[in-house]
Design a protein around this motif. Structure first.
Motif, PDB file in Angstrom:
ATOM      1  N   VAL A   2       0.527  -1.043  -0.026  1.00 17.32           N
ATOM      2  CA  VAL A   2      -0.316   0.165  -0.434  1.00 17.32           C
ATOM      3  C   VAL A   2       0.939   1.395  -0.139  1.00 17.32           C
ATOM      4  CG1 VAL A   2      -2.176   1.345   1.084  1.00 17.32           C
ATOM      5  CG2 VAL A   2      -1.831  -0.882   0.848  1.00 17.32           C
ATOM      6  N   ASP A   3       0.452   2.493  -0.448  1.00 20.96           N
ATOM      7  CA  ASP A   3       1.041   3.470  -0.517  1.00 20.96           C
ATOM      8  C   ASP A   3       2.909   3.570  -1.865  1.00 20.96           C
ATOM      9  OD1 ASP A   3      -0.663   5.076   0.360  1.00 20.96           O
ATOM     10  OD2 ASP A   3      -0.144   4.321   2.022  1.00 20.96           O
ATOM     11  N   GLU A   4       2.910   2.764  -2.523  1.00 22.40           N
ATOM     12  CA  GLU A   4       3.867   2.274  -3.259  1.00 22.40           C
ATOM     13  C   GLU A   4       3.272   2.612  -4.292  1.00 22.40           C
ATOM     14  OE1 GLU A   4       6.286  -1.599  -3.172  1.00 22.40           O
ATOM     15  OE2 GLU A   4       6.699  -1.161  -0.374  1.00 22.40           O
ATOM     16  N   ILE A  37      -1.391  18.664 -14.914  1.00 16.78           N
ATOM     17  CA  ILE A  37      -1.845  17.418 -15.226  1.00 16.78           C
ATOM     18  C   ILE A  37      -0.739  17.083 -14.033  1.00 16.78           C
ATOM     19  CG2 ILE A  37      -1.704  15.159 -15.675  1.00 16.78           C
ATOM     20  CD1 ILE A  37      -1.941  16.647 -18.296  1.00 16.78           C
ATOM     21  N   THR A  38      -1.263  15.991 -12.726  1.00 19.15           N
ATOM     22  CA  THR A  38      -0.641  16.203 -11.715  1.00 19.15           C
ATOM     23  C   THR A  38      -0.654  14.381 -11.344  1.00 19.15           C
ATOM     24  OG1 THR A  38       0.143  17.893 -10.769  1.00 19.15           O
ATOM     25  CG2 THR A  38       0.812  15.461  -9.278  1.00 19.15           C
ATOM     26  N   ALA A  39      -0.465  13.331 -12.298  1.00 21.41           N
ATOM     27  CA  ALA A  39      -0.807  12.070 -12.104  1.00 21.41           C
ATOM     28  C   ALA A  39       0.014  11.201 -11.437  1.00 21.41           C
ATOM     29  CB  ALA A  39      -1.219  11.604 -13.905  1.00 21.41           C
ATOM     30  N   VAL A  40      -0.698  10.348 -10.324  1.00 25.80           N
ATOM     31  CA  VAL A  40       0.733   9.104  -9.582  1.00 25.80           C
ATOM     32  C   VAL A  40       0.344   8.192  -9.801  1.00 25.80           C
ATOM     33  CG1 VAL A  40       1.540   8.806  -7.039  1.00 25.80           C
ATOM     34  CG2 VAL A  40       1.182  11.032  -7.874  1.00 25.80           C
ATOM     35  N   SER A  42      -0.259   4.362  -7.773  1.00 27.19           N
ATOM     36  CA  SER A  42       0.501   3.719  -6.912  1.00 27.19           C
ATOM     37  C   SER A  42      -1.021   2.585  -6.211  1.00 27.19           C
ATOM     38  CB  SER A  42       0.553   4.520  -5.269  1.00 27.19           C
ATOM     39  OG  SER A  42      -0.352   5.252  -5.237  1.00 27.19           O
ATOM     40  N   TYR A  43      -0.382   1.444  -5.434  1.00 26.27           N
ATOM     41  CA  TYR A  43      -1.070   0.869  -4.605  1.00 26.27           C
ATOM     42  C   TYR A  43      -1.573   1.217  -3.532  1.00 26.27           C
ATOM     43  CZ  TYR A  43       1.554  -3.233  -7.424  1.00 26.27           C
ATOM     44  OH  TYR A  43       1.905  -3.748  -8.035  1.00 26.27           O
ATOM     45  N   SER A  44      -3.006   0.972  -3.283  1.00 29.70           N
ATOM     46  CA  SER A  44      -3.938   1.042  -2.868  1.00 29.70           C
ATOM     47  C   SER A  44      -4.622   0.340  -1.384  1.00 29.70           C
ATOM     48  CB  SER A  44      -4.764   1.880  -3.082  1.00 29.70           C
ATOM     49  OG  SER A  44      -6.135   2.907  -1.884  1.00 29.70           O
ATOM     50  N   GLU A  45      -5.555   0.276  -0.348  1.00 27.97           N
ATOM     51  CA  GLU A  45      -6.618  -0.775   0.062  1.00 27.97           C
ATOM     52  C   GLU A  45      -8.165  -0.853  -1.151  1.00 27.97           C
ATOM     53  OE1 GLU A  45      -6.440  -0.777   3.759  1.00 27.97           O
ATOM     54  OE2 GLU A  45      -4.680  -1.135   4.476  1.00 27.97           O
ATOM     55  N   VAL A  46      -8.064   0.346  -1.462  1.00 28.88           N
ATOM     56  CA  VAL A  46      -9.048   0.255  -1.450  1.00 28.88           C
ATOM     57  C   VAL A  46      -8.700   0.670  -3.356  1.00 28.88           C
ATOM     58  CG1 VAL A  46     -11.245   2.057  -2.114  1.00 28.88           C
ATOM     59  CG2 VAL A  46     -10.263   1.297  -0.449  1.00 28.88           C
ATOM     60  N   PRO A  47      -9.239   0.723  -4.011  1.00 32.41           N
ATOM     61  CA  PRO A  47      -9.133   0.435  -5.542  1.00 32.41           C
ATOM     62  C   PRO A  47      -9.781   1.770  -6.029  1.00 32.41           C
ATOM     63  CG  PRO A  47     -10.307  -1.553  -5.914  1.00 32.41           C
ATOM     64  CD  PRO A  47      -9.829  -1.078  -4.175  1.00 32.41           C
ATOM     65  N   GLY A  48      -9.662   2.673  -7.203  1.00 28.06           N
ATOM     66  CA  GLY A  48     -10.428   3.887  -7.758  1.00 28.06           C
ATOM     67  C   GLY A  48      -9.730   4.730  -8.290  1.00 28.06           C
ATOM     68  N   MET A  49      -9.910   6.253  -8.298  1.00 26.10           N
ATOM     69  CA  MET A  49      -9.670   6.723  -9.341  1.00 26.10           C
ATOM     70  C   MET A  49      -9.488   8.265  -8.580  1.00 26.10           C
ATOM     71  SD  MET A  49      -8.818   7.506 -13.440  1.00 26.10           S
ATOM     72  CE  MET A  49      -8.183   6.377 -13.770  1.00 26.10           C
ATOM     73  N   GLU A  50      -9.449   8.804  -8.417  1.00 28.76           N
ATOM     74  CA  GLU A  50      -9.175  10.470  -7.595  1.00 28.76           C
ATOM     75  C   GLU A  50      -9.166  11.515  -8.687  1.00 28.76           C
ATOM     76  OE1 GLU A  50      -8.800  13.368  -3.712  1.00 28.76           O
ATOM     77  OE2 GLU A  50      -7.121  12.093  -3.744  1.00 28.76           O
ATOM     78  N   ILE A  51     -10.316  12.054  -8.904  1.00 25.41           N
ATOM     79  CA  ILE A  51      -9.862  12.990  -9.978  1.00 25.41           C
ATOM     80  C   ILE A  51     -10.517  14.731  -9.650  1.00 25.41           C
ATOM     81  CG2 ILE A  51     -10.590  14.324 -12.366  1.00 25.41           C
ATOM     82  CD1 ILE A  51     -11.180  11.157 -13.222  1.00 25.41           C
TER      83      ILE A  51
END
Length: 57
Positions: A2-4, A37-40, A42-51
């Motif tokens: 997570v967070d990597e 644009i800023t795009a990262v 990374s792995y997360s416990e909850v899959p998804g996308m924040e825009i």
């Protein structure tokens, strides 16, 4: 893990392009209006996308 950073497929630029294409005519007339644009990816416990969309002045 997570967070990597996620350094495997799909490519970050392809994910961004998909979002841009889907927002044409909804949020902006054309993606050429986007100036920053800023795009990262990374792995997360909850899959998804924040825009977050902000109007530049």
């Amino acid at each position: 893990m997570v967070d990597e950073y996620h350094t495997k497929k799909p490519d970050t630029d392809n994910l961004v392009k998909g979002v841009f294409d889907s927002l044409n005519k909804l949020v902006w007339q054309d993606a050429n209006q986007v100036a920053k644009i800023t795009a990262v990816k990374s792995y997360s416990e909850v899959p998804g996308m924040e825009i977050i969309i902000k109007e530049l002045k």
